[in-house]
Structure formats: C-alpha cells, structure tokens
Design a protein around this motif. Structure first.
Motif, mmCIF file in Angstrom:
data_model
loop_
_atom_site.group_PDB
_atom_site.id
_atom_site.type_symbol
_atom_site.label_atom_id
_atom_site.label_comp_id
_atom_site.label_asym_id
_atom_site.label_seq_id
_atom_site.Cartn_x
_atom_site.Cartn_y
_atom_site.Cartn_z
ATOM 1 N N ASN A 1 0.188 -1.194 -0.251
ATOM 2 C CA ASN A 1 0.000 -0.225 0.044
ATOM 3 C C ASN A 1 1.260 1.364 0.413
ATOM 4 N N GLU A 2 1.303 1.022 0.581
ATOM 5 C CA GLU A 2 3.096 2.257 0.929
ATOM 6 C C GLU A 2 3.527 2.411 -0.692
ATOM 7 N N CYS A 3 4.359 1.466 -1.289
ATOM 8 C CA CYS A 3 4.080 1.808 -2.884
ATOM 9 C C CYS A 3 3.658 1.787 -4.144
ATOM 10 N N LYS A 4 3.068 1.509 -3.946
ATOM 11 C CA LYS A 4 1.782 1.686 -4.954
ATOM 12 C C LYS A 4 1.199 3.112 -5.044
ATOM 13 N N PRO A 5 1.232 3.790 -6.556
ATOM 14 C CA PRO A 5 1.424 2.695 -7.414
ATOM 15 C C PRO A 5 2.087 2.626 -8.281
ATOM 16 N N SER A 6 2.766 1.028 -9.291
ATOM 17 C CA SER A 6 3.936 0.689 -10.034
ATOM 18 C C SER A 6 4.719 0.517 -9.036
ATOM 19 N N GLY A 7 5.327 0.224 -7.840
ATOM 20 C CA GLY A 7 5.855 -0.105 -7.103
ATOM 21 C C GLY A 7 6.025 -1.071 -5.962
ATOM 22 N N GLU A 8 7.178 -1.357 -5.800
ATOM 23 C CA GLU A 8 8.377 -2.916 -5.181
ATOM 24 C C GLU A 8 8.731 -2.055 -3.683
ATOM 25 N N ARG A 9 8.809 -3.063 -2.721
ATOM 26 C CA ARG A 9 9.673 -2.430 -2.060
ATOM 27 C C ARG A 9 10.169 -4.002 -1.351
ATOM 28 N N ASN A 10 11.093 -4.405 -0.118
ATOM 29 C CA ASN A 10 11.279 -5.239 0.596
ATOM 30 C C ASN A 10 11.127 -4.735 1.741
ATOM 31 N N VAL A 11 11.257 -5.080 3.172
ATOM 32 C CA VAL A 11 10.771 -4.204 4.302
ATOM 33 C C VAL A 11 11.501 -6.045 5.261
ATOM 34 N N GLU A 12 12.263 -5.981 6.472
ATOM 35 C CA GLU A 12 13.724 -7.000 6.383
ATOM 36 C C GLU A 12 13.237 -7.086 7.934
ATOM 37 N N GLN A 13 12.651 -8.278 8.544
ATOM 38 C CA GLN A 13 12.956 -8.059 10.284
ATOM 39 C C GLN A 13 13.044 -6.687 10.772
ATOM 40 N N ASN A 14 14.454 -6.343 10.463
ATOM 41 C CA ASN A 14 14.853 -4.896 11.506
ATOM 42 C C ASN A 14 14.360 -3.938 10.712
ATOM 43 N N GLU A 15 13.746 -3.953 9.497
ATOM 44 C CA GLU A 15 12.924 -3.040 9.365
ATOM 45 C C GLU A 15 11.307 -2.705 9.481
ATOM 46 N N VAL A 16 11.006 -3.916 10.198
ATOM 47 C CA VAL A 16 9.273 -3.557 9.988
ATOM 48 C C VAL A 16 9.337 -2.663 11.337
ATOM 49 N N LEU A 17 9.601 -2.493 12.397
ATOM 50 C CA LEU A 17 8.763 -1.276 13.341
ATOM 51 C C LEU A 17 9.264 -0.244 12.532
ATOM 52 N N PRO A 18 10.771 0.222 12.542
ATOM 53 C CA PRO A 18 10.801 1.375 12.125
ATOM 54 C C PRO A 18 9.749 2.220 10.225
ATOM 55 N N PHE A 19 9.343 0.822 9.979
ATOM 56 C CA PHE A 19 8.698 0.847 9.113
ATOM 57 C C PHE A 19 7.469 1.120 9.277
ATOM 58 N N LEU A 20 6.520 0.743 10.255
ATOM 59 C CA LEU A 20 5.032 0.934 10.820
ATOM 60 C C LEU A 20 5.482 2.323 11.640
ATOM 61 N N ASN A 21 6.275 1.818 12.971
ATOM 62 C CA ASN A 21 6.000 2.892 13.627
ATOM 63 C C ASN A 21 5.735 4.562 13.319
ATOM 64 N N PRO A 22 6.363 5.385 12.184
ATOM 65 C CA PRO A 22 5.569 6.411 11.812
ATOM 66 C C PRO A 22 4.347 6.971 11.147
ATOM 67 N N LEU A 23 3.515 5.545 10.598
ATOM 68 C CA LEU A 23 2.319 5.598 10.093
ATOM 69 C C LEU A 23 1.398 5.874 10.844
ATOM 70 N N SER A 24 0.324 6.256 10.085
ATOM 71 C CA SER A 24 -1.130 6.762 10.668
ATOM 72 C C SER A 24 -2.053 4.872 10.935
ATOM 73 N N ILE A 25 -2.632 5.068 11.988
ATOM 74 C CA ILE A 25 -3.061 4.012 12.670
ATOM 75 C C ILE A 25 -4.030 3.393 11.400
ATOM 76 N N ARG A 26 -4.983 4.662 10.309
ATOM 77 C CA ARG A 26 -5.522 4.059 9.578
ATOM 78 C C ARG A 26 -5.063 3.031 8.588
ATOM 79 N N LYS A 27 -3.652 3.289 8.461
ATOM 80 C CA LYS A 27 -3.320 2.124 7.478
ATOM 81 C C LYS A 27 -3.229 0.732 7.831
ATOM 82 N N ILE A 28 -3.420 0.649 8.885
ATOM 83 C CA ILE A 28 -3.796 -1.032 9.245
ATOM 84 C C ILE A 28 -4.722 -1.398 9.287
#
Length: 393
Positions: free
Chosen positions: A163-190
């Motif tokens: 959802n964050e890399c659309k449209p026409s995107g691709e991305r890899n979020v590895e284990q150690n990157e999960v919380l840094p990726f999630l934390n700043p997002l709005s709860i609406r994104k869940i």
C-alpha cells in the motif's frame, strides 16, 4: 479476564503481497489507451450511483471508493465516468491468477485483485526480492496490467508495504526494518481497522502506529476486546496467519431431497430460488464473491446430472437466481420425476458487495442489504419468498 501473551514475530517467513494498481480502471485502460493518465471513475453513473473504483488521477481530487457519484462529479467535473464490466474484470483476474499459479509454490487469492505468495523455504534457492520483481515484470508484460508488491515477514506487513509503494512500486521490508517502517504510519494504514475504531482511537490521541503499539494489552482488551488485541499485534508487526493455499474448489452449497418424487416445475423453480437466497446470504456474510454456479438434479431412478456456468464475480441474489434458473431449464428436459435438486457456488474470492453495482441498480443492492440486516437480527430463515413457504420436501 486474562489477556493472552503475544507471540514473537517469525523472522523466517518470506511473504509477498501482490496488488493490482487501480485494477478496474487499469482493465478499462487496457481496452482504451486514450483513458491513460486521465481521471477515470468506475461505478454508478447516475446521481444515485456509487464510486466503486477510480484512477490515481481522480484520487488527487479527493475521490475515493464508496463515495456518491454526485459528490465525485462536484469534485472533478471533467472526470470520465464508466459503468464498468464485471465480466472483463473477472476474466482479467483469472488471467493473473493462472499466471501466478504457474510461477510460485504456494499462494492465496485474497480478493479479485490481490494475492499473497509464501516463499518461505524457497529463499534458500532464490533471492525472493528478485523473484518477486521478475514475476511482477512478467505480469505487466504478459497481462498488460500494472501491479505493485510488498515483501516482508508476514501478511499484514507485506500488505502495508504494498500500500505504501503503490502505484507501480515494489519494496522489501526485512525483519529489522519492520518497526521503523510501521511506527511513523497512521493507524488508518492498518488492514482491518474500521472507521469507528479509527475515530475512537484518534479521540484518545492514538493516531500513529508507534503510539498504538505502546498501549498495554489489558487496556486494549478493555477498549476493544479481542479485536483490540489483534489490532495491537498488527501494530507491533505480529501476524501469524498462514497463506491459505488457493484452490478453485472452494465452494458453498445446499441441496434438498423431496419426501415424494416430483415433476412440479413451478415448485422446483421456487425451491431453487430459496436455495440461492440461502447460499447467497452465507456468501455475503463471509464477505465472498463467486465466479461459478452449479445446479444438480437427481432423478427418481437415482441418475444424477450437474451443469455449471462461469459468471462474473458476484454475490447478489438476482444474478445468481437468473443463472440457476437458466441452468435448470437447459438441463431438465427429460420430463422424469425428480427426487433432489441442489445449488453450489464456487471459485470464491474475498470481495465486497459494492462490486456488483456495475450490473445491478442501487435499489436492488439496497434491498439485499436490508434483507440481510433482517436475517442477522431474526435468523437466516426470517426472510424468504412467499412462494417457497409451504414447500413440502
């Protein structure tokens, strides 16, 4: 009440979430390239209609799905409105699923335009990011439709990455990157967080995922019950749900055996209608759509026949009833007594009822919603057609 302890994230999983970009609009653009780059709205074209999908160009004007068409016209007067064609969208969906099925070991068709792929274990032999990239490129080239994907440690995070890399995107979020990726997002994104829950949490000052993740489980359980605990797990990047293997055999159905063999066509047709209403309601309650209808008849001599038809994804009574009646009419031509009839809906995917607005009027859709509301309150048998109330089976 004892609150269960959370499980630790499984860092060994490799889950890909693939989602078509503005799927219905993209199918229309594939048919008519002049629509590319323009504000296109799919759905009801009358003032009483509803937006089912729209292009990213239209979204810049604040237009979104489920918005009344009248409001969409005010926001973007020059938008191009298209009623839409579910048969075309269903066909494109099947094309994409067939291609993915050829390329991956395990996948789940989550809806008409999104798939989860489990590459866990395969990462010993393949670079999962490279594999997903090549699959995406193959879909774009062979199917001619844009698609995005997210790769991560579970289904929830992978979907949010997409959802964050659309449209026409691709991305890899590895284990150690999960919380840094999630934390700043709005709860609406869940995924799965509804409007009422969003408002309730926002009023409490919980607007970012990082804030939500710090709430004590007992407090979340008090506020929202089990759904609150599930929400908290997602905020922490935890989701242990499995990728459910896709199969075209997923189905829901019912059948009835008569007390006495019958040749009463009117009665049998009425019974088939009642059966459709029953399974269609179950379909909608499970938030599913079907793409195949099968009718079964058994003669007095126990000989059994079946006939099926592929249809555009739907969950509405009117479409299914018409299909079932047509199948029965084509199949039953021997004028022999029958002892059993049945209806089965298959090729199920997760989807919303609004998807059927393309082929149904707003009045029909509203009627189905009203009848379902009565069933939920008073029971599934609370609503039926008068013609089937006195059937003797």
């Amino acid at each position: 009440m004892r609150v269960p302890k959370f499980q630790i994230m499984d860092s060994g999983k490799q889950i890909i979430h693939m989602d078509q970009d503005a799927f219905f609009v993209s199918v229309e653009v594939r048919k008519d390239v002049s629509l590319k780059g323009k504000p296109v709205i799919i759905g009801g074209t009358s003032d009483r209609g509803v937006v089912a999908s729209c292009s990213y160009e239209a979204r810049k004007f604040g237009i979104h799905s489920a918005m009344p068409s009248r409001m969409a016209k005010l926001l973007c007067p020059h938008a191009i409105f298209i009623k839409g064609n579910m048969e075309d969208y269903s066909k494109a969906s099947h094309e994409i699923t067939a291609l993915i099925q050829e390329k991956v070991p395990l996948f789940e068709k989550a809806s008409i335009d999104e798939h989860y792929i489990d590459m866990t274990g395969m990462d010993r032999f393949h670079n999962c990011m490279k594999y997903a990239h090549e699959l995406r490129e193959t879909i774009i080239k062979e199917i001619g439709l844009p698609i995005s994907f997210g790769l991560s440690v579970n289904k929830t995070v992978a979907k949010m990455v997409t959802n964050e890399c659309k449209p026409s995107g691709e991305r890899n979020v590895e284990q150690n990157e999960v919380l840094p990726f999630l934390n700043p997002l709005s709860i609406r994104k869940i995924p799965g967080l509804g409007e009422k829950t969003f408002v309730k949490l926002s009023d409490m000052g919980i607007k970012k995922i990082v804030t939500l993740s710090q709430i004590h489980p007992e407090q979340m359980n008090f506020l929202l019950g089990k759904s609150g605990l599930s929400l908290l797990q997602k905020a922490k990047g935890i989701d242990n749900s499995a990728v459910i293997p896709y199969t075209e055999q997923k189905s829901i159905g019912t059948q009835s055996t008569f007390h006495a063999d019958s040749i009463d066509i009117d009665m049998i047709n009425n019974l088939l209608v009642a059966q459709v209403m029953d399974v269609a309601y179950q379909l909608r309650e499970k938030r599913k759509l079907c793409a195949c209808v099968t009718v079964t008849i058994r003669y007095a001599n126990f000989e059994t026949e079946t006939k099926q038809a592929a249809i555009a994804y739907t969950s509405l009574d009117s479409v299914l009833i018409a299909t079932v009646k047509d199948l029965f009419k084509k199949m039953y031509n021997r004028r022999m007594f029958l002892r059993l009839v049945g209806v089965r809906l298959s090729n199920l995917v997760t989807g919303f009822e609004q998807i059927d607005l393309y082929s149904e009027s707003q009045e029909q859709y509203s009627l189905v919603q009203a009848l379902d509301k009565i069933r939920r309150r008073f029971g599934q048998d609370a609503v039926t057609r008068a013609a089937v109330m006195d059937l003797k089976l």
